[in-house]
Scaffold this active site. Structure first.
Site, PDB file in Angstrom:
ATOM      1  N   GLY A  10       0.821  -1.207   0.000  1.00 33.05           N
ATOM      2  CA  GLY A  10       0.000   0.000   0.000  1.00 33.05           C
ATOM      3  C   GLY A  10       0.850   1.251   0.000  1.00 33.05           C
ATOM      4  N   ARG A  71       0.846  -5.122  -5.025  1.00 32.40           N
ATOM      5  CA  ARG A  71       0.979  -6.181  -4.010  1.00 32.40           C
ATOM      6  C   ARG A  71       1.465  -7.477  -4.650  1.00 32.40           C
ATOM      7  NH1 ARG A  71      -0.787  -4.543   0.809  1.00 32.40           N
ATOM      8  NH2 ARG A  71      -2.294  -2.851   0.943  1.00 32.40           N
ATOM      9  N   ASP A 102       5.544  -5.611   5.921  1.00 27.48           N
ATOM     10  CA  ASP A 102       5.946  -6.976   6.228  1.00 27.48           C
ATOM     11  C   ASP A 102       6.005  -7.865   4.987  1.00 27.48           C
ATOM     12  OD1 ASP A 102       6.464  -9.004   8.404  1.00 27.48           O
ATOM     13  OD2 ASP A 102       4.697  -9.910   7.499  1.00 27.48           O
ATOM     14  N   THR A 125       4.708   1.375   6.602  1.00 27.12           N
ATOM     15  CA  THR A 125       3.318   0.940   6.752  1.00 27.12           C
ATOM     16  C   THR A 125       2.583   1.940   7.631  1.00 27.12           C
ATOM     17  OG1 THR A 125       1.833  -0.706   7.732  1.00 27.12           O
ATOM     18  CG2 THR A 125       4.067  -0.649   8.593  1.00 27.12           C
ATOM     19  N   ASP A 127       0.140   1.190   9.256  1.00 30.01           N
ATOM     20  CA  ASP A 127      -0.339   0.420  10.409  1.00 30.01           C
ATOM     21  C   ASP A 127       0.640   0.408  11.579  1.00 30.01           C
ATOM     22  OD1 ASP A 127      -2.617  -0.166   9.022  1.00 30.01           O
ATOM     23  OD2 ASP A 127      -2.074  -2.235   8.560  1.00 30.01           O
ATOM     24  N   ASP A 129       3.076  -1.546  12.252  1.00 26.18           N
ATOM     25  CA  ASP A 129       3.117  -2.889  12.839  1.00 26.18           C
ATOM     26  C   ASP A 129       4.376  -3.687  12.505  1.00 26.18           C
ATOM     27  OD1 ASP A 129       2.632  -3.365  10.169  1.00 26.18           O
ATOM     28  OD2 ASP A 129       0.777  -4.479  10.459  1.00 26.18           O
ATOM     29  N   ARG A 162     -26.494  12.095  17.165  1.00 24.64           N
ATOM     30  CA  ARG A 162     -26.262  10.725  16.717  1.00 24.64           C
ATOM     31  C   ARG A 162     -24.965  10.182  17.293  1.00 24.64           C
ATOM     32  NH1 ARG A 162     -27.068  12.250  10.386  1.00 24.64           N
ATOM     33  NH2 ARG A 162     -29.350  12.028  10.220  1.00 24.64           N
ATOM     34  N   ARG A 171      -5.389  -4.144  10.103  1.00 30.83           N
ATOM     35  CA  ARG A 171      -5.807  -5.540   9.962  1.00 30.83           C
ATOM     36  C   ARG A 171      -5.520  -6.348  11.223  1.00 30.83           C
ATOM     37  NH1 ARG A 171      -6.686  -9.048   5.863  1.00 30.83           N
ATOM     38  NH2 ARG A 171      -6.306  -7.403   4.336  1.00 30.83           N
ATOM     39  N   ARG A 267     -24.759   6.138  12.767  1.00 28.99           N
ATOM     40  CA  ARG A 267     -24.237   6.096  11.402  1.00 28.99           C
ATOM     41  C   ARG A 267     -22.808   5.549  11.431  1.00 28.99           C
ATOM     42  NH1 ARG A 267     -28.834   6.820  10.698  1.00 28.99           N
ATOM     43  NH2 ARG A 267     -29.902   8.442   9.479  1.00 28.99           N
ATOM     44  N   HIS A 273      -9.108   4.598   2.091  1.00 29.15           N
ATOM     45  CA  HIS A 273      -7.841   5.046   1.535  1.00 29.15           C
ATOM     46  C   HIS A 273      -7.549   6.524   1.776  1.00 29.15           C
ATOM     47  CE1 HIS A 273      -8.370   1.171  -0.453  1.00 29.15           C
ATOM     48  NE2 HIS A 273      -7.058   1.168  -0.559  1.00 29.15           N
ATOM     49  N   LEU A 274      -8.501   7.247   2.358  1.00 26.81           N
ATOM     50  CA  LEU A 274      -8.196   8.614   2.798  1.00 26.81           C
ATOM     51  C   LEU A 274      -6.985   8.611   3.727  1.00 26.81           C
ATOM     52  CD1 LEU A 274     -11.681  10.166   3.628  1.00 26.81           C
ATOM     53  CD2 LEU A 274     -10.050  11.031   1.945  1.00 26.81           C
ATOM     54  N   GLN A 275      -6.852   7.530   4.505  1.00 29.06           N
ATOM     55  CA  GLN A 275      -5.770   7.446   5.492  1.00 29.06           C
ATOM     56  C   GLN A 275      -4.391   7.339   4.848  1.00 29.06           C
ATOM     57  OE1 GLN A 275      -7.280   4.443   8.684  1.00 29.06           O
ATOM     58  NE2 GLN A 275      -8.673   4.397   6.954  1.00 29.06           N
ATOM     59  N   ARG A 276      -4.347   6.933   3.593  1.00 34.31           N
ATOM     60  CA  ARG A 276      -3.075   6.761   2.905  1.00 34.31           C
ATOM     61  C   ARG A 276      -2.667   7.977   2.080  1.00 34.31           C
ATOM     62  NH1 ARG A 276      -1.234   1.778   3.020  1.00 34.31           N
ATOM     63  NH2 ARG A 276      -2.605  -0.036   3.205  1.00 34.31           N
TER      64      ARG A 276
END
Length: 344
Positions: A10, A71, A102, A125, A127, A129, A162, A171, A267, A273-276
């Site tokens: 990614g 990938r 990884d 990454t 993540d 991790d 809300r 993951r 809600r 993919h905004l995070q990337r």
């Protein structure tokens, strides 16, 4: 010295900073760099483009990767490994810098162990991790994007009274969900490492409403495990080249559970993919640059089978096999600190 460099897995903010740093060091030493296109796919097909001090001078601020990514796993097909080795020889490479997580670095480690290919790893990454490094570049930008999204969602949650469930990436590791949730003052956070207590979460949300807080934010990592009886399923059964099933849907499921059990309109939002995307933070620009410089120096020193890493404030090198041997999951103390706020 002629060095290949690739970005796999990614994309994330800071990749171009690494490329720029490595090219600078190798170029200053009189070496040549070839950028391989689309990760291991480019290494297999031998598709590359020259990277120079001039054409990498102004890429620091750019998100994503100028080399493209994929990938692709060469080890999924034995013929691809042979093609990769042949391309390495045909391009006249003396070393290869692999920038990735990884999976990408696992391939680099195998190539070093199985074929004595001169590989260097650089940890990437969102993540956060990867083992043997305190932080991976891309993570800081990612959690800031998540935090800003939570801040924006809070205003609409409050306006409509809300609850909004925000699904983040993660993951196997809950670093993004936990730190973004803490920074965004979430009412509850769900991560893969901790058993999800649906009853406790709903109880907190109900009691807070009874106390006068008419809205709420729950942050859920995509890998948070919901009990089977609650109906959690992955979004589809497709797997990538590394055997990973596509995740998605936990945010929607949690939102439906909350609404059913509390009666509060709920809600969900999947940040996806905004995070990337987008330009890297100052922290990731600096960390990416330092890791790229470190990778370039390892090449010059011919210290192969290693990965550059951040430990404390120092850039060090560690064995690739140690870095990919075990995922770095969320430190329980982070979640324990966050859980202090899961009360009324």
């Amino acid at each position: 010295m002629k060095v290949g460099i690739l970005t796999g897995g990614g994309d994330c903010p800071g990749l171009n900073a690494v490329i720029r740093g490595a090219v600078r060091v190798i170029g200053n030493a009189g070496g040549e760099v070839i950028g391989l296109q689309r990760g291991w796919r480019g290494a297999i097909d031998g598709i590359g483009t020259p990277l120079t001090l001039e054409n990498t001078a102004d890429i620091l601020w750019k998100g994503g990767t100028i080399l493209g990514s994929s990938r692709t796993n060469p080890y999924k097909n034995p013929e691809d490994v042979k093609k990769l080795l042949a391309s390495y020889e045909r391009l006249g490479l003396d070393a290869l810098i692999a920038i990735g997580g990884d999976d990408t670095l696992g391939v680099a480690n195998k190539l070093y162990n199985d074929h004595k290919l001169n590989t260097i790893g650089c940890p990437k990454t969102i993540d956060n991790d990867l083992s043997c490094t305190d932080v991976t570049f891309g993570f800081d930008t990612s959690i800031n994007i998540c935090m800003e999204s939570i801040d924006r969602l809070r205003t609409t949650a409050e306006s409509h009274q809300r609850i909004i469930v925000v699904e983040t990436m993660g993951r196997h590791a809950g670093w993004i969900a936990c730190e973004a949730g803490m920074a965004g003052s979430a009412d509850y956070i769900l991560v893969p490492e901790m058993k999800v207590d649906i009853e406790a979460m709903c109880n907190v949300l109900k009691k807070r409403r009874e106390a006068g807080k008419m809205w709420g934010i729950v942050v859920a990592s995509e890998g948070a495990v919901i009990a089977p009886e609650e109906g959690y399923v992955t979004s589809n059964a497709k797997v990538d080249d590394f055997g990973h099933v596509s995740l998605g849907g936990v945010g929607e499921l949690v939102a439906s559970i909350i609404e059913k059990r509390t009666g509060i309109e709920t809600r969900h939002v999947i940040l996806g993919h905004l995070q990337r995307g987008g330009t890297p933070s100052a922290y990731d620009r600096v960390l990416g640059t330092r890791l790229g410089v470190g990778a370039g120096r390892l090449v010059i020193a011919k210290k192969f089978g290693r990965m550059v890493a951040l430990q404390g404030t120092s850039i060090v090198d560690v064995a690739l096999q140690d870095a990919v041997g075990k995922l770095k999951t969320l430190d329980p103390s982070f979640y324990q600190d966050a859980a202090e706020f899961f009360t009324v």
